[in-house]
Each structure stands twice: as C-alpha cells, then as structure tokens.
Write a protein that holds these residues in place. Structure first.
Motif, PDB file in Angstrom:
ATOM      1  N   LEU A  13     -31.777  66.911 110.066  1.00 34.23           N
ATOM      2  CA  LEU A  13     -31.224  67.644 111.198  1.00 34.23           C
ATOM      3  C   LEU A  13     -31.861  69.021 111.323  1.00 34.23           C
ATOM      4  O   LEU A  13     -32.176  69.487 112.421  1.00 34.23           O
ATOM      5  CB  LEU A  13     -29.712  67.781 111.062  1.00 34.23           C
ATOM      6  N   GLY A  14     -32.032  69.694 110.186  1.00 32.43           N
ATOM      7  CA  GLY A  14     -32.682  71.001 110.210  1.00 32.43           C
ATOM      8  C   GLY A  14     -34.111  70.906 110.707  1.00 32.43           C
ATOM      9  O   GLY A  14     -34.556  71.716 111.547  1.00 32.43           O
ATOM     10  N   ALA A  15     -34.845  69.911 110.210  1.00 31.59           N
ATOM     11  CA  ALA A  15     -36.232  69.725 110.647  1.00 31.59           C
ATOM     12  C   ALA A  15     -36.290  69.341 112.126  1.00 31.59           C
ATOM     13  O   ALA A  15     -37.167  69.814 112.868  1.00 31.59           O
ATOM     14  CB  ALA A  15     -36.908  68.661 109.792  1.00 31.59           C
ATOM     15  N   ALA A  16     -35.349  68.510 112.575  1.00 35.00           N
ATOM     16  CA  ALA A  16     -35.315  68.109 113.983  1.00 35.00           C
ATOM     17  C   ALA A  16     -35.024  69.308 114.879  1.00 35.00           C
ATOM     18  O   ALA A  16     -35.574  69.416 115.987  1.00 35.00           O
ATOM     19  CB  ALA A  16     -34.265  67.023 114.195  1.00 35.00           C
ATOM     20  N   ALA A  17     -34.153  70.216 114.415  1.00 36.68           N
ATOM     21  CA  ALA A  17     -33.862  71.416 115.203  1.00 36.68           C
ATOM     22  C   ALA A  17     -35.114  72.257 115.400  1.00 36.68           C
ATOM     23  O   ALA A  17     -35.393  72.741 116.508  1.00 36.68           O
ATOM     24  CB  ALA A  17     -32.772  72.237 114.511  1.00 36.68           C
ATOM     25  N   VAL A  18     -35.898  72.424 114.334  1.00 34.88           N
ATOM     26  CA  VAL A  18     -37.137  73.200 114.427  1.00 34.88           C
ATOM     27  C   VAL A  18     -38.111  72.521 115.389  1.00 34.88           C
ATOM     28  O   VAL A  18     -38.724  73.173 116.253  1.00 34.88           O
ATOM     29  CB  VAL A  18     -37.769  73.363 113.030  1.00 34.88           C
ATOM     30  N   CYS A  19     -38.257  71.211 115.254  1.00 37.34           N
ATOM     31  CA  CYS A  19     -39.202  70.473 116.109  1.00 37.34           C
ATOM     32  C   CYS A  19     -38.748  70.470 117.564  1.00 37.34           C
ATOM     33  O   CYS A  19     -39.580  70.550 118.481  1.00 37.34           O
ATOM     34  CB  CYS A  19     -39.354  69.047 115.608  1.00 37.34           C
ATOM     35  N   ALA A  20     -37.441  70.356 117.798  1.00 36.91           N
ATOM     36  CA  ALA A  20     -36.933  70.372 119.173  1.00 36.91           C
ATOM     37  C   ALA A  20     -37.186  71.721 119.825  1.00 36.91           C
ATOM     38  O   ALA A  20     -37.562  71.806 121.008  1.00 36.91           O
ATOM     39  CB  ALA A  20     -35.446  70.036 119.186  1.00 36.91           C
ATOM     40  N   LEU A  21     -36.977  72.784 119.053  1.00 34.51           N
ATOM     41  CA  LEU A  21     -37.234  74.124 119.594  1.00 34.51           C
ATOM     42  C   LEU A  21     -38.713  74.321 119.877  1.00 34.51           C
ATOM     43  O   LEU A  21     -39.098  74.884 120.922  1.00 34.51           O
ATOM     44  CB  LEU A  21     -36.741  75.177 118.597  1.00 34.51           C
ATOM     45  N   ALA A  22     -39.567  73.836 118.982  1.00 35.74           N
ATOM     46  CA  ALA A  22     -41.007  73.917 119.217  1.00 35.74           C
ATOM     47  C   ALA A  22     -41.415  73.078 120.424  1.00 35.74           C
ATOM     48  O   ALA A  22     -42.303  73.462 121.193  1.00 35.74           O
ATOM     49  CB  ALA A  22     -41.763  73.456 117.970  1.00 35.74           C
ATOM     50  N   SER A  23     -40.751  71.921 120.613  1.00 38.31           N
ATOM     51  CA  SER A  23     -41.037  71.084 121.777  1.00 38.31           C
ATOM     52  C   SER A  23     -40.730  71.818 123.076  1.00 38.31           C
ATOM     53  O   SER A  23     -41.456  71.688 124.070  1.00 38.31           O
ATOM     54  CB  SER A  23     -40.208  69.796 121.721  1.00 38.31           C
ATOM     55  N   ALA A  24     -39.644  72.575 123.060  1.00 36.43           N
ATOM     56  CA  ALA A  24     -39.269  73.319 124.258  1.00 36.43           C
ATOM     57  C   ALA A  24     -40.313  74.356 124.638  1.00 36.43           C
ATOM     58  O   ALA A  24     -40.400  74.756 125.805  1.00 36.43           O
ATOM     59  CB  ALA A  24     -37.915  73.998 124.046  1.00 36.43           C
ATOM     60  N   ALA A  25     -41.101  74.791 123.661  1.00 31.91           N
ATOM     61  CA  ALA A  25     -42.128  75.799 123.923  1.00 31.91           C
ATOM     62  C   ALA A  25     -43.535  75.215 123.923  1.00 31.91           C
ATOM     63  O   ALA A  25     -44.518  75.957 123.922  1.00 31.91           O
ATOM     64  CB  ALA A  25     -42.034  76.908 122.869  1.00 31.91           C
TER      65      ALA A  25
END
Length: 410
Positions: free
Chosen positions: A104-116
C-alpha cells in the motif's frame, strides 16, 4: 464424505490452522472483517476500475489516439494478476499485514508519481508498477480472513470483503468520471495516493494473523500447493470462471453500444453489476452457513441465467438484468471458490489463494480474447449463449466436487 471439513492437521495431530506453540493467539475469532482491511480491499478495486473512465481524458491530455493509451489499463491489469503468486509466497513467509502495508505504501508513492507523469511512456510504466503493488492487497486480505476466522464462519466474513470490493467497483466509475470532468485525470490518480496513505495509517493497529510457519522457502510453499490435486482443480475452476464471468462481462457494454446506446448510458447500465454484487453479498451473509455446494450451485444458476437473459434481450432492460444476475453469480459462486481456496493448504494459505486469484485473471484475459472475434462481428447473442453453456458444466462439476472435498489429515 463430509462436506464441511475439519482443519488439516500437522504430523503431530495439531490442526494446521493453529499457530505454533508459544505464538500469540490469532487476532480474530468472529465472522467480521476489520474495517481497515475492508477499506484496503475497497481501495484496490477502486484504483483498478477507475482507470478505464480516464482513458479518453489521458489521450486528450497527451494529444494521442485512444489506442495508444489502452496500455495504461491493460498493463496495469496484467501486472495486477501476474504479481499475485509472488505476494502470496511473501505473505506466507513474512506475514499478511507486512505485505499489505508495504505494498500500500509503495502503491501510494507510485500513484502520486503517476499523477505527475510527464509523458505517456512514464505513465504506462508507473501504472504497471502500481498495479503490481495493488495486486497484493486482495489475496493477502483473503488469506488474513482465512487465518483469523473459523472455517464455519469464514464465508460470512468473505462476504464482507465482497461488499467492500463491490462498492469499490461501483464508486470507481462514478468518481473517476466526475473528477476527470471537473478537474483532470491527474487529480484522480492523486486521490488514490491520498486514500492509500489514509488506509495505511488505519492498518497500523491490526496485528499479524500468523507468527510462525513451517514453510520458509518460497519453493517449499509453492510445492506444497502444487502437489495437491485439489489445488489444481480449484485453480482450474477459477480459470474458467474468470473466462466466463469476467471475460464475457466485458462485452455487455459494447453489446448495448452496438444497438445505438451511448457509451455513458451503456456504462451506467452495466454498473448495475456493482449494485447486484452489493445486494447479493448481503443476502449471502444471511445464508452463508448453508452447505458450500449449494452456494456454488446458486451462484452458477445466476451466472447462467444472466448470460441467457443478455443473449435474448440486447436492450437496456435485458443487459441491466443480466448485469445484476452476474453480480449475484460473482457474490455466490466466486466467494465460495475463494473460501475453498483458503482451506487448501493452511501452512501456505497465502500462496494457494494468490495462485487462485492469478488463475482468475488469466482466465479473464483468455475469455475476453476468445470472445473478441464474435464481438467484432456483432455476434453478441452467440457469445452470451456460449458463456451460459460453459457456465453449466462449470457449476455442476464445482458443486459436485465440493461435496467430495476433504483436506488431507482431516
């Protein structure tokens, strides 16, 4: 043979579901799922189903054709399914909650990076990685329930997870479309990141479901599952179910669009699948103590009926009714298979459940691929009749073999 079986035992006669001597007691003994765990499952489905309504907005944002953007979704789905066995083996070795929190922590980082993401290529890569991480949540959650809820009550607890997954599916399409309309697709991906962080914080209070296992190496975990013939049968049922239910469900909306219904209207009608899943999941909780074969049979009947209705009535009413019935089929048939998977190899439960889920996703890819040529030529009635015809022997065989099933050592 007995149909609702006793837990498997170790060589010493101790039930395999019982922690090793000196381990703390399992954290849950009632047929209820911790809200934080249900929220994690909700988020996994929410993020997975939110991407499809965003594809057109992503194509517009990067000034490319829609066909170039499809990999954002298909790559995510592929990684989501293929990563399951890895996470299952890791959860058997290191613990369910450790795997869920990490991913979940890794997915949060990747999702935020995806948004940018500055380019489409970067977005595709980031979404593939995000899918691989989110893919750990549902099988690890199912395994956690298998560890912590007594077998007699497990079906009811799994129905709670089905409700969370159904709400996540239904909410994703509505929220993603709304956010993309009033803001941008980037805001939607950022929202997933924020929700992942909130869920991660909520999971801090949940203890591990297991503290010891006799299977340490991934190869041992995998071998213990694959040497059991029942594992192959349950995975086979998952494969066929994925091809029939998930793979052919994909064509409900195109069938309506082929009749002149707009994409928005077709999507709204097929969203009744989420409502059906939610409603029938609540019903399942009331009848969960019935014999497992009856639940499988009921789900298979609804699955078959749904596709027959769709084949006979390619209109809003027919497809809407089919979507609701297929939601019921998912609630009863699929959750019963899930419950079966949790009982196969208690000492490597995470691996067994993950392999089952992976087979489901492989089947869904096969089903949509095999049905594509018929859909391309507008032969939707024939496609849905074939799906119904396949569901009949699947239901009969699964229900019959469930009455024959007894774990080794019981």
């Amino acid at each position: 043979m007995s149909q609702d079986v006793q837990p498997a035992t170790t060589g010493s006669g101790v039930p395999a579901d019982v922690p090793a001597a000196g381990a703390p007691p399992q954290p849950q003994t009632a047929a209820r799922v911790p809200p934080a765990l249900a929220a994690a499952c909700f988020l996994s489905n929410f993020d997975r189903f939110a991407i499809t309504p965003l594809l057109m907005a992503i194509a517009t944002g990067f000034h490319v054709r829609l066909g170039q953007v499809v990999l954002v979704a298909s790559g995510y789905f592929f990684a989501y399914g293929c990563a399951q066995p890895l996470w299952g083996m890791l959860s058997d070795r290191y613990g369910r909650m450790r795997v869920i929190r990490f991913t979940l922590g890794a997915a949060a980082v990747c999702a935020l990076a995806s948004a940018a993401a500055p380019t489409l290529t970067a977005l595709v890569i980031l979404r593939i990685v995000t899918g691989a991480f989110f893919g750990a949540v549902v099988p690890a959650s199912l395994t956690y329930v298998g560890d912590t809820v007594p077998a007699a009550l497990r079906q009811r607890a799994l129905s709670d997870l089905q409700v969370a997954l159904a709400i996540g599916t239904a909410a994703a399409t509505v929220v993603a479309g709304a956010v993309a309309a009033v803001s941008s697709w980037r805001a939607m991906l950022a929202l997933s990141a924020v929700l992942a962080v909130i869920t991660l914080l909520a999971l801090r209070r949940l203890s591990e479901s297991r503290t010891a296992t006799t299977l340490r190496r991934p190869s041992e975990q995998l071998a213990s599952v694959l040497r059991l013939r029942w594992s192959w049968l349950v995975m086979g049922f998952g494969l066929i179910e994925g091809a029939v239910l998930l793979g052919c469900f994909t064509f409900l909306a195109p069938a309506l669009e082929n009749r002149g219904i707009g994409a928005l209207g077709a999507g709204g009608v097929t969203a009744l699948y989420g409502a059906g899943t939610l409603g029938f999941s609540r019903l399942l909780k009331r009848v969960a103590l019935r014999p497992a074969w009856q639940l499988l049979a009921a789900g298979g009947v609804m699955m078959t009926a749904g596709f027959l209705v769709a084949s006979a009535s390619l209109n809003v009413a027919g497809i809407g009714a089919a979507a609701i019935l297929l939601g019921g089929g998912w609630s009863f048939f699929h959750s019963s298979l899930q419950n079966w998977a949790t009982t196969l190899v208690p000492a490597a439960r995470g691996t067994a459940v993950a392999l089952f889920v992976a087979s489901l996703f492989v089947g869904s890819a096969l089903g949509s691929g095999l049905g594509g040529p018929l859909a391309q030529h507008g032969h939707y009635p024939q496609l849905f009749v074939l799906a119904a015809a396949t569901a009949v022997p699947l239901t009969a065989l699964a229900a019959w073999l469930r009455t024959r099933y007894t774990p080794a050592g019981s």
